[in-house]
Each structure stands twice: as C-alpha cells, then as structure tokens.
Write an enzyme that holds these catalytic residues in place. Structure first.
Site, mmCIF file in Angstrom:
data_model
loop_
_atom_site.group_PDB
_atom_site.id
_atom_site.type_symbol
_atom_site.label_atom_id
_atom_site.label_comp_id
_atom_site.label_asym_id
_atom_site.label_seq_id
_atom_site.Cartn_x
_atom_site.Cartn_y
_atom_site.Cartn_z
ATOM 1 N N ASN A 35 19.955 -0.315 -89.931
ATOM 2 C CA ASN A 35 20.105 -1.738 -89.695
ATOM 3 C C ASN A 35 20.532 -2.044 -88.265
ATOM 4 O O ASN A 35 20.849 -1.138 -87.479
ATOM 5 C CB ASN A 35 21.131 -2.311 -90.672
ATOM 6 N N HIS A 36 20.547 -3.309 -87.923
ATOM 7 C CA HIS A 36 21.056 -3.793 -86.644
ATOM 8 C C HIS A 36 22.122 -4.845 -86.899
ATOM 9 O O HIS A 36 22.144 -5.502 -87.948
ATOM 10 C CB HIS A 36 19.926 -4.409 -85.811
ATOM 11 N N ARG A 37 22.980 -5.016 -85.960
ATOM 12 C CA ARG A 37 23.969 -6.091 -86.001
ATOM 13 C C ARG A 37 23.231 -7.436 -86.004
ATOM 14 O O ARG A 37 22.366 -7.686 -85.157
ATOM 15 C CB ARG A 37 24.852 -5.969 -84.759
ATOM 16 N N THR A 64 20.692 -8.748 -81.319
ATOM 17 C CA THR A 64 20.656 -7.637 -82.277
ATOM 18 C C THR A 64 20.511 -6.284 -81.585
ATOM 19 O O THR A 64 20.503 -5.250 -82.243
ATOM 20 C CB THR A 64 19.469 -7.812 -83.249
ATOM 21 N N PRO A 91 25.586 -4.373 -90.901
ATOM 22 C CA PRO A 91 25.762 -4.896 -92.269
ATOM 23 C C PRO A 91 25.771 -3.740 -93.261
ATOM 24 O O PRO A 91 24.940 -2.823 -93.156
ATOM 25 C CB PRO A 91 24.540 -5.786 -92.467
#
Length: 218
Positions: free
Chosen positions: A83-85, A91, A113
C-alpha cells in the site's frame, strides 16, 4: 489406510504441477492448511516468492489459507505493505529511497493503511490469475472466478467474480450451507474423511442434505 494421500509431501502425484503448499512455505506470517494445493505448470513450489507479493512480516499482517483449497495458476495475494500512504497530500513513498528524504520523513511502514490479515477459508477454489487484495476474508466453500480482483469479503459458499469481484450466486440454499458449516468436514480424521468422500462428491443434493443431517445427529 496406508494409501491415503499424505498431506506432508510436496508433490501429491507424479505430474508435479501441483504441490501441497504448507510444505513449501517459509515465511513466518503465512499459514496454510492440509491438502491445500497450488497448481502451476512451471514451478508450483515457488508460490511464496511469485504469488505472495510485498510480504514484509514486520508490517504485521498475515495470510491464512485453510484446508483443501484449490489455487489455480497465477493467483496472487497482495499483502498490506504494497500500500501507499493516502492520508496526506502526496502518496509518494519518499522515505524508502533513503538519504536526506529518509531523514526528513516518517518511517514508510508506519504510515501505511493497515487492512489486517487476509483469511481464506476451507474448500475454497480460486480461479486462474485472480488477485486477492489485503485484508480480504473469503468464506468456506466459496468459488472465485478466473481473473477476478477480490477487494471485499466473500461469504461462505458464494460464487464471486469480476473486477472488482461481486457475488454472483450462492452455491446452495441457506439450510444446506448451514449444515456444511456445522459439519466442517475438512477437520475429519483421514479414515472418516475417506468414508465420507462419496457424499462430498454426490450431486444429488437432497440425498446429501439427508446424509449431513444424519451425520450431525450422531
């Protein structure tokens, strides 16, 4: 019985295109039940490297796959650290590229997340080249159509497919599903399972229903 297939071998038959996954897993956060197999004509034993992507155990999520699951070639499980922020303006993962960027940004994994564990039930069939996203729960007896992208939970004994995958139909009526979930045949001892297999493979569902009721009453 001496000729019951052994869940502790890598290759259950002479073709060597399918392997019992639990015997080739090394990651501490991947757990696979007996008789679950992955099918791949090239190298099924490379499942952990090729099919469980972005698996960094330190991130804290795990992959659980139950017993007697059938996983077709090309199925991929995306773990949470892929995932990415998304809570900030950008992001972009500046921190992972090191140098001054790492000094001036929070640790990468701490900002991602967290979707939780990915959990696949028992007797689940996942079709070719499907993708299972982080934190998804797929219930016992479910079927995932080929080339699906599963982003939300799938209930037990449900056929689902598409991108994103959506429920298509229930495999059986609610009574039969409830009986199967109570029975939990995948936990039978080997000899009991052997004797029960004709019922598991019988397409006369009314007869099966009666047999399940009789079994549960004992």
């Amino acid at each position: 019985m001496n000729n019951i297939p052994n869940p502790n071998v890598v290759f259950p038959n002479e073709y060597k295109t399918s392997c019992f996954l639990k015997n080739v897993i090394t990651a501490p956060n991947i757990f696979v039940g007996d008789y679950t197999y992955y099918d791949d004509p090239v190298d099924p034993t490379a499942f952990e490297r090729n099919n469980v992507l972005f698996n960094w155990p330190e991130f804290g999520d795990s992959l659980y796959i139950g017993k007697f699951c059938s996983i077709a070639s090309g199925v991929q499980f995306i773990m949470g650290s892929a995932n990415h922020r998304i809570s900030s303006i950008s992001t972009y993962p500046f921190n992972v590229f090191g140098g001054a960027w790492a000094e001036n940004t929070p640790p990468h994994l701490s900002q991602l997340p967290f979707k939780g564990n990915t959990v696949i039930g028992n007797d689940v069939w996942i079709g070719r080249d499907s993708v299972i996203m982080p934190g998804v729960k797929i219930g016992d007896g479910a079927i995932i159509a080929a080339y699906s992208v599963v982003v939300k939970d799938i209930e037990p004994y449900t056929v689902a497919g598409g991108n994103p995958a959506r429920p298509i139909k229930k495999r059986f009526d609610e009574e039969l599903i409830e009986l199967l979930l109570k029975l939990q045949w995948w936990d039978f001892e080997p000899e009991k399972l052997f004797a029960f297999m004709p019922i598991l493979c019988d397409d006369d569902l009314e007869l099966v229903r009666q047999k399940l009721k009789q079994t549960l009453e004992r």
